[in-house]
Structure formats: C-alpha cells, structure tokens
Design an enzyme around this catalytic site. Structure first.
Site, PDB file in Angstrom:
ATOM      1  N   ASP A 131       3.056   5.577  -6.726  1.00 45.05           N
ATOM      2  CA  ASP A 131       4.295   5.464  -5.941  1.00 45.05           C
ATOM      3  C   ASP A 131       5.546   5.389  -6.793  1.00 45.05           C
ATOM      4  OD1 ASP A 131       2.182   3.576  -4.010  1.00 45.05           O
ATOM      5  OD2 ASP A 131       3.207   5.335  -3.236  1.00 45.05           O
ATOM      6  N   HIS A 133      -2.035  -2.204  -9.737  1.00 43.88           N
ATOM      7  CA  HIS A 133      -3.021  -1.580  -8.843  1.00 43.88           C
ATOM      8  C   HIS A 133      -4.289  -2.424  -8.847  1.00 43.88           C
ATOM      9  CE1 HIS A 133      -5.566   1.477  -7.008  1.00 43.88           C
ATOM     10  NE2 HIS A 133      -4.448   2.064  -6.636  1.00 43.88           N
ATOM     11  N   HIS A 172       0.858  -1.202   0.000  1.00 44.65           N
ATOM     12  CA  HIS A 172       0.000   0.000   0.000  1.00 44.65           C
ATOM     13  C   HIS A 172       0.890   1.247   0.000  1.00 44.65           C
ATOM     14  CE1 HIS A 172      -3.438   2.490   0.581  1.00 44.65           C
ATOM     15  NE2 HIS A 172      -3.758   2.214   1.823  1.00 44.65           N
TER      16      HIS A 172
HETATM   17  C1  SDX Z   1      -1.274   2.175  -3.407  1.00 48.79           C
HETATM   18  O1  SDX Z   1      -6.012   0.818  -3.220  1.00 48.79           O
HETATM   19  C2  SDX Z   1      -5.508   1.988  -3.481  1.00 48.79           C
HETATM   20  O2  SDX Z   1      -6.154   2.852  -3.979  1.00 48.79           O
HETATM   21  C3  SDX Z   1      -4.058   2.152  -3.064  1.00 48.79           C
HETATM   22  C4  SDX Z   1      -3.391   3.462  -3.466  1.00 48.79           C
HETATM   23  C5  SDX Z   1      -4.003   4.628  -2.757  1.00 48.79           C
HETATM   24  O3  SDX Z   1      -3.851   5.738  -3.260  1.00 48.79           O
HETATM   25  O4  SDX Z   1      -4.531   4.440  -1.641  1.00 48.79           O
HETATM   26  O5  SDX Z   1      -3.500   3.640  -4.871  1.00 48.79           O
HETATM   27  C6  SDX Z   1      -1.912   3.472  -3.099  1.00 48.79           C
HETATM   28  O6  SDX Z   1      -1.261   1.326  -2.551  1.00 48.79           O
HETATM   29  C7  SDX Z   1      -0.707   1.921  -4.781  1.00 48.79           C
HETATM   30  C8  SDX Z   1      -0.156   0.459  -4.948  1.00 48.79           C
HETATM   31  C9  SDX Z   1       1.276   0.453  -4.383  1.00 48.79           C
HETATM   32  N1  SDX Z   1       1.765  -0.942  -4.292  1.00 48.79           N
HETATM   33  C10 SDX Z   1       2.774  -1.363  -5.098  1.00 48.79           C
HETATM   34  O7  SDX Z   1       3.268  -0.708  -6.019  1.00 48.79           O
HETATM   35  C11 SDX Z   1       3.271  -2.760  -4.748  1.00 48.79           C
HETATM   36  C12 SDX Z   1       3.434  -3.571  -6.045  1.00 48.79           C
HETATM   37  N2  SDX Z   1       2.082  -3.803  -6.575  1.00 48.79           N
HETATM   38  C13 SDX Z   1       1.472  -5.081  -6.234  1.00 48.79           C
HETATM   39  O8  SDX Z   1       1.784  -5.582  -4.961  1.00 48.79           O
HETATM   40  C14 SDX Z   1       0.002  -5.159  -6.651  1.00 48.79           C
HETATM   41  O9  SDX Z   1      -0.074  -4.690  -7.926  1.00 48.79           O
HETATM   42  C15 SDX Z   1      -1.051  -4.476  -5.807  1.00 48.79           C
HETATM   43  C16 SDX Z   1      -1.000  -4.905  -4.388  1.00 48.79           C
HETATM   44  C17 SDX Z   1      -0.909  -2.997  -5.900  1.00 48.79           C
HETATM   45  C18 SDX Z   1      -2.420  -4.874  -6.392  1.00 48.79           C
HETATM   46  O10 SDX Z   1      -2.546  -6.206  -6.213  1.00 48.79           O
HETATM   47  P1  SDX Z   1      -3.928  -6.982  -6.598  1.00 48.79           P
HETATM   48  O11 SDX Z   1      -4.924  -6.074  -7.178  1.00 48.79           O
HETATM   49  O12 SDX Z   1      -4.310  -7.795  -5.438  1.00 48.79           O
HETATM   50  O13 SDX Z   1      -3.480  -7.802  -7.811  1.00 48.79           O
HETATM   51  P2  SDX Z   1      -2.764  -9.164  -7.679  1.00 48.79           P
HETATM   52  O14 SDX Z   1      -1.756  -9.082  -6.582  1.00 48.79           O
HETATM   53  O15 SDX Z   1      -3.808 -10.240  -7.619  1.00 48.79           O
HETATM   54  O16 SDX Z   1      -1.981  -9.223  -9.053  1.00 48.79           O
HETATM   55  C19 SDX Z   1      -2.656  -9.629 -10.236  1.00 48.79           C
HETATM   56  C20 SDX Z   1      -1.580 -10.332 -11.042  1.00 48.79           C
HETATM   57  C21 SDX Z   1      -0.863 -11.409 -10.239  1.00 48.79           C
HETATM   58  O17 SDX Z   1      -0.423 -12.404 -11.159  1.00 48.79           O
HETATM   59  P3  SDX Z   1      -1.355 -13.779 -11.265  1.00 48.79           P
HETATM   60  O18 SDX Z   1      -1.470 -14.315  -9.861  1.00 48.79           O
HETATM   61  O19 SDX Z   1      -2.696 -13.278 -11.823  1.00 48.79           O
HETATM   62  O20 SDX Z   1      -0.579 -14.639 -12.209  1.00 48.79           O
HETATM   63  O21 SDX Z   1      -0.558  -9.390 -11.407  1.00 48.79           O
HETATM   64  C22 SDX Z   1       0.667  -9.739 -10.810  1.00 48.79           C
HETATM   65  C23 SDX Z   1       0.369 -10.713  -9.700  1.00 48.79           C
HETATM   66  O22 SDX Z   1       1.448 -11.623  -9.510  1.00 48.79           O
HETATM   67  N3  SDX Z   1       1.249  -8.504 -10.286  1.00 48.79           N
HETATM   68  C24 SDX Z   1       2.526  -8.158 -10.412  1.00 48.79           C
HETATM   69  C25 SDX Z   1       2.609  -6.884  -9.806  1.00 48.79           C
HETATM   70  N4  SDX Z   1       1.410  -6.536  -9.338  1.00 48.79           N
HETATM   71  C26 SDX Z   1       0.567  -7.529  -9.623  1.00 48.79           C
HETATM   72  N5  SDX Z   1       3.573  -8.777 -10.949  1.00 48.79           N
HETATM   73  C27 SDX Z   1       4.758  -8.105 -10.892  1.00 48.79           C
HETATM   74  N6  SDX Z   1       4.945  -6.893 -10.357  1.00 48.79           N
HETATM   75  C28 SDX Z   1       3.876  -6.249  -9.789  1.00 48.79           C
HETATM   76  N7  SDX Z   1       4.030  -5.051  -9.238  1.00 48.79           N
END
Ligand code: SDX
Length: 438
Positions: free
Chosen positions: A365, A307, A266
């Site tokens: 971010d 996201h 997050h």
């Molecule tokens: C913020 O919710 C909000 O609004 C948050 C925010 C706000 O203003 O409050 O926008 C702020 O938190 C922004 C996000 C910051 N986090 C990161 O940058 C961390 C890296 N991102 C990931 O951890 C992830 O993308 C999330 C947590 C942000 C979102 O995760 P989801 O929606 O639960 O998606 P997921 O984890 O299920 O991913 C879907 C697929 C997966 O692959 P499969 O299981 O479908 O094969 O995409 C892949 C994931 O492995 N994936 C990534 C990835 N993010 C998702 N693969 C590589 N690198 C990534 N960053």
C-alpha cells in the site's frame, strides 16, 4: 501430505495425545489439533497468527524471504511477463493458459463487463459524496438478485460463471461509483479495449469525446490490479472463505470480502498512506512522525509499513515503486512532493533501529496510492481499486474451497464470562446509585 506425529502430554491425561503433522509442498508443517476437542481442549490463537485455516494450492508467501508466488510463479515475474487477466486465469485454473485458452478467457470476460441496466438505479439511492466502498458493498451484494441461472455452488460450471461475472463487472461497478460521485454519466464498457484500459476509459471517458487512454498508464493500472490479485489467507480472503462455507452465494461472499478489505489495517491502508503523507506535509516533519509511530502511547502508525507475514520487503512494494517512478516520469511529476516525502520517509524508516528490530518494511500500500493519485483517482477510490484487483483472489479461494465437500467454518472460544446463575426479577433487584446509563 506426508504424515508424522506430535505427542502432547497434558495434566490429567494418562497418555499423551498423538497429533498428526502434515507437510505442504513448501513452507511450515502443520499440526492437526482436531483430537484435542474430544479431550476437552481447544487451541487458542487470537488473530490467527499461527493458525492454518485450510489447505490451498493458490498462493504461497515466505514472509522472511519476501517471496510471494501464485501457483509457483513469483509475483515479480508475473508483473514483468504476464498481465492481469492472464494471471486471473492462472489463479482460477492453476496453470498459465495456452494462446487459445487465453483468447477464449479474455473474450468471456470482455463479454460479461456490462451490468444489468437496473443497477444504474441503485446509485440514485446514494448521495454523491457516499464513500465508494459503501456503494460497492451494497451493489456487489445486490448482484445476487440478478443471476439465478448459476446458483448451484456445488456445480463447478456455475461457480466459474459467477467468477467470470465478478472479474468482468467489478471495474464497471468501480467506475460507476466514481462517475456517480462526479455527477457524470456512466460510461459503458468498450469491448475493443483491454481490461485496465477499459476501466480507465469508464473512469475518465465521457460521451462528449473519444479520448484515448495513455498506454503507459493503462499498463500501470493493469500492474496495480495484478499486484493486488491474491495474498493467501488475509483477512478479507478468510472472510470470503468463511462466508462461502455457509453456502452463501458468491456475490454475497465477495461483498463480505469488500467490507473486510475496507479497514485501514487492511486494504484501507492505501487511502490512509495518502492521508498520512498529506498530514506530514513536508520532509522537515518526517522525524516527528517517525517518533510518533515509535511511541507506544501514541496510536499513530506509519501507514503502508509493516505486515503480519512479511518480515522483509513486500515484493509487491518493490514493483509498485518502479511503476510509481514510470508513471510519474510519463506524467512529468518526478518531483511530486508526496513522492519526495514517501521516498525520504522510507529511507529514514528503513535505517531506524525500531523498524529494523520489528522488521517493518513498506508493504503493497505504500506506493500504490501515489500512483493512483497521479493518475487522477481520488483517495476514497483507492480501496475500490484494491477490491477490484483482489476479486479474482477471493473468488479463486471460494472456488477452491467449494471443490471439496462443504464444511461450515465455526471457530470456538476461551469463555471467561459468568458461569450459570439464577435470574432475579426486576422488582427484587437492588437499586444502583448512580444508575449505570451508558
Ligand atoms: C494489507 O494480510 C495480508 O496479506 C494483507 C495484505 C493483502 O494483500 O491482503 O498484504 C494487504 O493489508 C497490507 C497491510 C496494510 N496495513 C498497513 O499498512 C497499516 C499499518 N500497518 C500495521 O497496522 C501493521 O503492520 C499490520 C496490521 C499490517 C500488521 O500488524 P500485526 O502483524 O498484527 O503486527 P502488530 O500490529 O502486532 O505489530 C508488531 C509490532 C507492534 O509493536 P509491539 O507491540 O511489538 O511493541 O510492530 C509495531 C506494533 O506497534 N508496528 C508498527 C507498525 N506496524 C506494526 N509500528 C509503527 N508503524 C507501523 N506501521
């Protein structure tokens, strides 16, 4: 909300269940599933991927279109034409302020920026190298020990006084965390300065000089606060709403939001982006790290990418990238090595089939950390800055929720544990070899 109905047929029920469907002003319709409980069913949605937890008028995101708007104003318009405190007024009250309203609001916030002098003693309990988010969790929660004059959360005037205090004091407390880590004296707020300018004054000013804050940097800082102001029902905002639904005081609720924001998935991602770029170290290593991010067996993820809602560019990331270029140009850092790695990483990822298929784009971010590092803000302060900007969103949602009759949030579960069973006295229990000693 215009009503239509969904009809749900379930095994064992002689008639389908009729579930009301409500429409918002924009965005997906919702199905009211309340009637399921009396039929012995709950909905099941771990991570709340498809669950609307509330009705709100504050912020709307269309993830597919890369749209984010606060009270109907797109974020890129507010970033260009507004400033943080004006957007704070908008988030809290629903309309842009008139000149008089804005002047009054700014004056109120400015005159709440000081904290009780006893707060300075709290910092003495923290080691100088304590993580500033740990300090913020503790100290913001402790603010509830100081304000007994506005504790009636059912009174909108009391709620707004708390909102003003929190918006005003967060920069002061954030700067105090930094000063404590540097072993430097705390700087008092200067009521002659703008919100972001005052924050940078309290961060980098010292009693020994009256160095002026660079206006380009102050404007960039104000934009960083604005871009982080609110974002619908994200994890930390949902935490604040759930805490507030129990009737907890606003300072405790915001402290809960700060704790939730700290996680690297997050708000902690901005700190993690910098660590990732530093770990990559050179553009030559980018392909190796992109491969790690795509490898299911590798827990590594590209921080600052992806996201839950945006399946397109995060509109905040676009503005943040422009601001990043402005700041680095102003500071003569256009060839910052981390920025070069970030830009190359972004280009490679956006052209990679894996990221295209999973709709993974840079989020808010990805560039914010590079700007803050260039300004001289240490990495462990990045999420504190995020929390400072997001405080208005948290408290606006808290205020909106409490303008309705209080209803405590209490999710249910799918239970897969033991059914009822007899208790066995310890002497009658069989020996387990080897004993299970976790
Ligand atoms: C913020 O919710 C909000 O609004 C948050 C925010 C706000 O203003 O409050 O926008 C702020 O938190 C922004 C996000 C910051 N986090 C990161 O940058 C961390 C890296 N991102 C990931 O951890 C992830 O993308 C999330 C947590 C942000 C979102 O995760 P989801 O929606 O639960 O998606 P997921 O984890 O299920 O991913 C879907 C697929 C997966 O692959 P499969 O299981 O479908 O094969 O995409 C892949 C994931 O492995 N994936 C990534 C990835 N993010 C998702 N693969 C590589 N690198 C990534 N960053």
């Amino acid at each position: 909300m215009t009503d239509t109905k969904a009809s749900l047929s379930l095994e064992g029920l002689d008639a389908p269940i009729e579930l009301p469907i409500y429409s918002g002003s924009v965005g997906p319709k919702v199905i009211d599933v309340g009637a399921l409980t009396s039929k012995g069913y709950f909905t099941y949605d771990p991570g709340f991927v498809s669950t609307a937890s509330c009705e709100s008028k504050i912020t709307y995101i269309d993830g597919g279109a890369g749209l984010l708007m606060h009270r109907g104003y797109p974020i890129e318009v507010l970033a260009e034409k507004s400033e943080y405190l004006e957007s704070c007024y908008l988030l809290l009250h629903g309309e842009l302020p008139s000149k008089e309203e804005y002047a009054h609001f700014k004056n109120v916030i400015t005159n709440h920026t000081m904290v009780h002098e006893s707060i300075t003693r709290f910092f003495k309990g923290f080691h100088y190298d304590s993580h500033p988010m740990a300090m913020m969790c503790g100290i913001v929660g402790a603010l509830s020990a100081f304000y007994h004059d506005a504790t009636d959360i059912t009174n909108p005037k009391h709620r707004l006084i708390s909102a003003h205090r929190l918006i005003a004091k967060m920069p002061t407390l954030a700067a105090m965390c930094y000063k404590h880590s540097q072993g430097q004296p705390f700087m008092y707020p200067n009521n002659k300065l703008g919100y972001a300018e005052n924050f940078l004054h309290m961060m980098f000013g010292t009693p020994c000089d009256d160095a002026k804050v660079n206006p380009v940097i102050a404007r960039a800082m104000d934009k960083i606060f604005l871009l982080h102001a609110d974002h619908e029902q994200n994890a930390s905002t949902s935490t604040v709403r759930l805490s507030g639904s129990s009737g907890a005081n606003p300072f405790a609720c915001i402290a809960a939001g700060i704790a939730t924001l700290w996680g690297p998935a997050h708000g902690g991602a901005n700190e993690a982006v910098l660590s990732m770029l530093e770990e990559i170290g050179d553009v030559e290593n980018i392909d190796k790290y992109v491969a790690k991010a795509k490898d299911k067996s590798d827990p590594f993820r590209l921080m600052g990418f992806g996201h839950r809602v945006y399946k397109n560019f995060d509109p905040r990331a676009k503005v943040m990238k422009e601001t990043c270029d402005e700041v680095l140009k102003e500071l003569g850092l256009e060839n910052d090595p981390l920025l070069n790695i970030a830009k190359k990483l972004e280009k490679i990822a956006l052209e990679d089939e894996y990221f295209i298929e999973k709709k993974l784009y840079p989020n808010v971010d990805f560039y914010s950390g590079i700007i803050m590092k260039a300004i001289g803000i240490p990495t462990d302060m990045f999420t504190v800055i995020f929390a400072t900007g997001r405080t208005v969103g948290w408290i606006a949602h808290w205020h909106e929720m409490l303008s309705e009759p209080l209803k405590i949030g209490r999710p249910r579960q799918l239970y897969t544990g033991y059914d009822k069973r007899e208790f066995t006295d310890i002497d009658a229990r069989p020996a387990v070899n080897p004993p299970h000693l976790p």
